[in-house]
Scaffold this active site. Sequence first.
Site, PDB file in Angstrom:
ATOM      1  N   HIS A 149     -15.042 -22.834  38.755  1.00 11.01           N
ATOM      2  CA  HIS A 149     -14.085 -22.980  37.835  1.00 11.01           C
ATOM      3  C   HIS A 149     -13.115 -24.375  37.906  1.00 11.01           C
ATOM      4  CE1 HIS A 149     -14.814 -18.777  37.199  1.00 11.01           C
ATOM      5  NE2 HIS A 149     -14.623 -18.838  35.778  1.00 11.01           N
ATOM      6  N   CYS A 269     -34.570 -18.073  50.976  1.00  7.88           N
ATOM      7  CA  CYS A 269     -33.621 -17.591  49.635  1.00  7.88           C
ATOM      8  C   CYS A 269     -34.858 -17.716  48.243  1.00  7.88           C
ATOM      9  CB  CYS A 269     -32.595 -18.894  49.109  1.00  7.88           C
ATOM     10  SG  CYS A 269     -31.923 -18.319  47.603  1.00  7.88           S
ATOM     11  N   TYR A 407     -32.059 -11.868  41.227  1.00 10.77           N
ATOM     12  CA  TYR A 407     -33.082 -11.731  42.232  1.00 10.77           C
ATOM     13  C   TYR A 407     -34.129 -10.833  41.444  1.00 10.77           C
ATOM     14  CZ  TYR A 407     -29.650 -13.872  45.047  1.00 10.77           C
ATOM     15  OH  TYR A 407     -28.809 -14.822  45.640  1.00 10.77           O
TER      16      TYR A 407
END
Length: 555
Positions: A149, A269, A407
């Site tokens: 942010h 990943c 995922y």
Amino acid sequence: MTLKNILLRTIHQKNKFVNVAATAVKLTNQEQYEYKEQRRNDSNYRRIVGSALFSSVLVGTVFAEKSHKKGNKNKDGDTKVEAGERRPDLPTFRAEEVSKHDNEKSFWVTYKNGVYDVTSFLPSHPGGEQIMNAAGLSIEPFWNVYGMHKTQEVYALLESYRIGNLHEDDIVDHTDEELWVKEPSRDKRLIVKTNKPFNAEIPAKLQIAHFDTPNELFYVRQHMPVPDLDAGQHSVRVIIRDGSTRVKEFSLDKLEMFPKGSVRAALMCAGNRRSEMNEQVKPVKGISWQGGAISNALWEGVYLRDVLVYCGVDTANTVGKHVIFTGSDIDATGVNFSTSIPLDQALNPNGRILLATHMNGNPLPPDHGYPLRVIVPGAPAVRSVKWLESITISYDESPSHWHQKDYRSFNASKTWETADFATAPPIYSLPVTSAICDPADGDAVVAKDGVVEVRGYAYSGGGAKILRVDISPDCGKTWLQADELQCDDAPPQQHYAWTLWTARIPVAKGQKELELWAKATDSNFNTQPEKFDDIWNIRGVLSNAYHKIKVQIKH
Ligand SMILES: Nc1nc2c(c(=O)[nH]1)N[C@H]1C(S)=C(S)[C@@H](COP(=O)(O)O)O[C@H]1N2
Ligand SMILES: [Mo]
């Protein structure tokens, strides 16, 4: 709300994390635990968290788009937007007044000196209803955790909802120092993707420099700040929920009662090589990993299977069907990172799942889970939960948003509007992939005796072995087999390490340019798809099409 709840909420708001806060007002461990459990079990709370946080980068992207559309209120364009500065032209509100605006009809938040009415922004918050946690409160503790942010665009967007100033007496210092102050120091050679949380990939040319990646070069993927843990104090609880709840606790010393185990395994990943899918087809949401979200290591510890069997868990008699791993890292709402795998997978002796204390002969570094992490070889690395504090045998999969809202696999036509996370299969294994690490795309390479040497890695999930890596120097007309494959000597279906390869590509005299395609084939005879088009998906996971690069040739 009871007085205690108000107190807890205030503490939570002021100090970000229940643990930190609790020490300040001396909540007992049991009270902290109950508070966290209560939040986790509250279905409304789960719904809120569940719908939130697609990914840090998604939030960043959508915020940027949104603020772009709205127009930056800052007239000078380039000058720095300071959110939350005192504005003498606006009215002053007490915190008590702000706290009344805590619902969808009227939703106020504060940031430093600023008071904002963001009611009309609620439906477009990229993190969904997660924003409800800040109802009538300061958003700073949340932004300290969801650091994406903190951009000029988001500050400008926030200021566009400004309605007033917070009374001076009600201002609390929410600087994020204490959250991130314990972050470990990192190797300068890592390619940093985001700083808070820290996400970084290993440079391609360093990937192939070692079969076992040196610990300081191993890629890093965090969702939250790194918890500050002590091996002497740490323990892991095994919780079995089948009618009654049984709990067994193991200190790290106590874990040594089990036979020593080890596994050489790559962690990758599920979003590795996402940037290629993003560039070659259309945008996906997620950290824009190139090929550097994979590294390899020798892990040592004890086998999860031995611990579970000791605790009386077996496939025949245990009601639970999933094993939930929970880490000590917690998000802004006090929820620990967690995800799960099927119980069958956890108990399979060939799965070699490890409760690891050591990485390449040294204690795990803080970034990689010190003092204890689970290693689920052959699975997307998200299942290898770091800073492991509990293992729960449960009837259902982990309810966490990391498990439920990420995922998972979708086809190329699913959009954020049509994708149904609840029914999409969670990713528990990985498809075959490969990448060229040296040369890099755009490099000028030297042809020695008319040959260009090309090196890279290949990997497949579920213990499949890499049988072949093929390189095409002419866009698929002909293929040359990599003549050197470096792999581990594991038994069949237990090839959890990566394979490093070298190929020698002859080039014609005077040839100036060369396009190279790489693809690997594994022991299930699965191979990579040519293009990303058909495997494109909203989250850019499982991005395993041929790796294609162009290089200049120097003779
Ligand atoms: N507790 C915890 N475990 C975690 C994560 C996390 O944020 N917290 N990230 C997961 C993801 S998405 C990946 S890819 C790997 C990264 O492991 P590494 O940082 O050791 O490379 O850790 C997994 N385990
Ligand atoms: Mo990941």
